[in-house]
Design a protein around this motif. Sequence first.
Motif, PDB file in Angstrom:
ATOM      1  N   ALA A  41       0.856  -1.182   0.000  1.00 30.50           N
ATOM      2  CA  ALA A  41       0.000   0.000   0.000  1.00 30.50           C
ATOM      3  C   ALA A  41       0.892   1.232   0.000  1.00 30.50           C
ATOM      4  N   PRO A  42       0.316   2.404  -0.315  1.00 28.52           N
ATOM      5  CA  PRO A  42       1.112   3.632  -0.227  1.00 28.52           C
ATOM      6  C   PRO A  42       1.732   3.774   1.163  1.00 28.52           C
ATOM      7  N   ALA A  43       2.923   4.332   1.212  1.00 25.58           N
ATOM      8  CA  ALA A  43       3.623   4.478   2.488  1.00 25.58           C
ATOM      9  C   ALA A  43       2.905   5.465   3.401  1.00 25.58           C
ATOM     10  N   ALA A  44       3.003   5.242   4.687  1.00 25.71           N
ATOM     11  CA  ALA A  44       2.451   6.198   5.650  1.00 25.71           C
ATOM     12  C   ALA A  44       3.258   7.490   5.604  1.00 25.71           C
ATOM     13  N   GLN A 240      10.093  -1.426  -3.666  1.00 28.09           N
ATOM     14  CA  GLN A 240       9.415  -2.719  -3.667  1.00 28.09           C
ATOM     15  C   GLN A 240       8.187  -2.711  -2.770  1.00 28.09           C
ATOM     16  N   GLN A 241       8.298  -2.029  -1.638  1.00 28.73           N
ATOM     17  CA  GLN A 241       7.192  -2.015  -0.675  1.00 28.73           C
ATOM     18  C   GLN A 241       6.114  -0.995  -1.033  1.00 28.73           C
ATOM     19  N   HIS A 242       6.532   0.134  -1.660  1.00 29.57           N
ATOM     20  CA  HIS A 242       5.579   1.228  -1.905  1.00 29.57           C
ATOM     21  C   HIS A 242       5.717   1.803  -3.321  1.00 29.57           C
ATOM     22  N   PRO A 243       5.504   0.987  -4.360  1.00 34.05           N
ATOM     23  CA  PRO A 243       5.652   1.484  -5.733  1.00 34.05           C
ATOM     24  C   PRO A 243       4.703   2.639  -6.057  1.00 34.05           C
ATOM     25  N   ASP A 244       3.497   2.623  -5.477  1.00 35.24           N
ATOM     26  CA  ASP A 244       2.543   3.705  -5.736  1.00 35.24           C
ATOM     27  C   ASP A 244       3.054   5.037  -5.191  1.00 35.24           C
ATOM     28  N   THR A 245       3.740   4.987  -4.060  1.00 36.77           N
ATOM     29  CA  THR A 245       4.285   6.210  -3.476  1.00 36.77           C
ATOM     30  C   THR A 245       5.402   6.776  -4.347  1.00 36.77           C
ATOM     31  N   VAL A 246       6.233   5.901  -4.887  1.00 37.94           N
ATOM     32  CA  VAL A 246       7.304   6.350  -5.783  1.00 37.94           C
ATOM     33  C   VAL A 246       6.716   6.963  -7.044  1.00 37.94           C
ATOM     34  N   ARG A 247       5.693   6.324  -7.603  1.00 42.44           N
ATOM     35  CA  ARG A 247       5.042   6.888  -8.791  1.00 42.44           C
ATOM     36  C   ARG A 247       4.432   8.251  -8.477  1.00 42.44           C
ATOM     37  N   ALA A 248       3.872   8.393  -7.281  1.00 42.52           N
ATOM     38  CA  ALA A 248       3.277   9.671  -6.889  1.00 42.52           C
ATOM     39  C   ALA A 248       4.333  10.773  -6.845  1.00 42.52           C
ATOM     40  N   LEU A 249       5.512  10.459  -6.300  1.00 43.04           N
ATOM     41  CA  LEU A 249       6.598  11.440  -6.268  1.00 43.04           C
ATOM     42  C   LEU A 249       7.023  11.836  -7.682  1.00 43.04           C
ATOM     43  N   LEU A 250       7.114  10.845  -8.557  1.00 42.63           N
ATOM     44  CA  LEU A 250       7.507  11.129  -9.942  1.00 42.63           C
ATOM     45  C   LEU A 250       6.452  11.969 -10.653  1.00 42.63           C
ATOM     46  N   LYS A 251       5.189  11.695 -10.384  1.00 39.83           N
ATOM     47  CA  LYS A 251       4.119  12.510 -10.973  1.00 39.83           C
ATOM     48  C   LYS A 251       4.179  13.932 -10.425  1.00 39.83           C
ATOM     49  N   GLY A 252       4.529  14.060  -9.149  1.00 46.51           N
ATOM     50  CA  GLY A 252       4.683  15.390  -8.567  1.00 46.51           C
ATOM     51  C   GLY A 252       5.828  16.149  -9.197  1.00 46.51           C
ATOM     52  N   GLN A 253       6.943  15.448  -9.450  1.00 46.33           N
ATOM     53  CA  GLN A 253       8.064  16.106 -10.106  1.00 46.33           C
ATOM     54  C   GLN A 253       7.705  16.501 -11.538  1.00 46.33           C
ATOM     55  N   ALA A 254       7.001  15.628 -12.231  1.00 45.32           N
ATOM     56  CA  ALA A 254       6.573  15.939 -13.597  1.00 45.32           C
ATOM     57  C   ALA A 254       5.689  17.184 -13.616  1.00 45.32           C
ATOM     58  N   ALA A 255       4.784  17.290 -12.646  1.00 52.90           N
ATOM     59  CA  ALA A 255       3.896  18.454 -12.561  1.00 52.90           C
ATOM     60  C   ALA A 255       4.694  19.721 -12.263  1.00 52.90           C
TER      61      ALA A 255
END
Length: 353
Positions: A41-44, A240-255
């Motif tokens: 799940a997304p990281a806390a 490995q544990q929080h791929p959705d959180t990493v994608r969220a950071l990358l989407k934030g950087q893209a924005a």
Amino acid sequence: MRTLRNSRVLATTLAAAALAAGLVGCSRAETNTPAAAPDQAPAAEVRLGYFPNVTHAPALIGVKKDFFKQELGTTKLTTQVFNAGPEEVTALLGNSLDVAFIGSGPAINAFTKSKGTIQLISGAVSGGAQLVVKPGITSAEQLKGKNIATPSLGNTQDVSLKKWLTENNLKDQVKITNLDNPKTLDAFKTGEVDGGWLPEPWASRLVLDAGASVLLDEKSLWPGGRFPTTVMIVRSEFLQQHPDTVRALLKGQAAAIDWATANQAEAKTVVNESLKELAGSTLSPAVLDRAFQGIELTLDPIPAEFPQLAKDSVTAGVVKEVVDLKGFADFGPLNEVLKEAGKPAAAASGLTK
């Protein structure tokens, strides 16, 4: 009979589980991103590191304008500021940081020291580093006996300077002093150092605030003038544990990058405000303009240049052997973000598994 029947049921169940695991493994291999298990799940909380430099503009803007928070949702964003890559690598290896904006040289060193458990996931900034010196110095030969500063031992600019000096037959003929960037400006003004190989805005500050001249723009050393000054790396375990959180950071950087590209004047203001909060001072409009002229904000990690960067660390004497970079990068999350935005995927260039 009941025992035999139960055994058959158990065998069938295990076979089905093995088949499912095999399918997950295929998916993981295709994307080069660890597949999410049902309990992932997304990281806390995600702990993000970066520098108070113009060459970390995507991070500064992403934090200041809440682009990261907007994508992270309920995940708490905790930030920490560093002066140079080696310090940040120590934090990553000590498990007190999850994701970092960092120079390309320390990124490679982090991968090496961690035995492959820290990986490159994105670019951030290309360009923005210059060798600036006293006005009377107009050639490499005139650096003999001079004192040149870099931000930190083994950082990106330190490696670049040492490699360049070696190629110009000046190894051991130039004193290299490692100083925090603000101290380099003061040391240059007092004459303690004769110049520095520095990232922005410090190259521009020495030029415009202290009268230095540009002896070399690092862009001139790379094909097309593009090289990865700042990139994003992550602890593999966190990915490995929080791929959705990493994608969220990358989407934030893209924005953040898209917004800065469309709002250049305001982007400079935001960066300046961030520098005041983090470093206690602001830049003049002239310094800001010059610093931004020298950089390109980009998600492109420019992967084709990393094998050369690995060789440069050996030439500079920072490491003894060229690092095998296979497995260094995982562009799975980045390519998902790029695909969603309708942009070309990042090339593997031999860096992925």
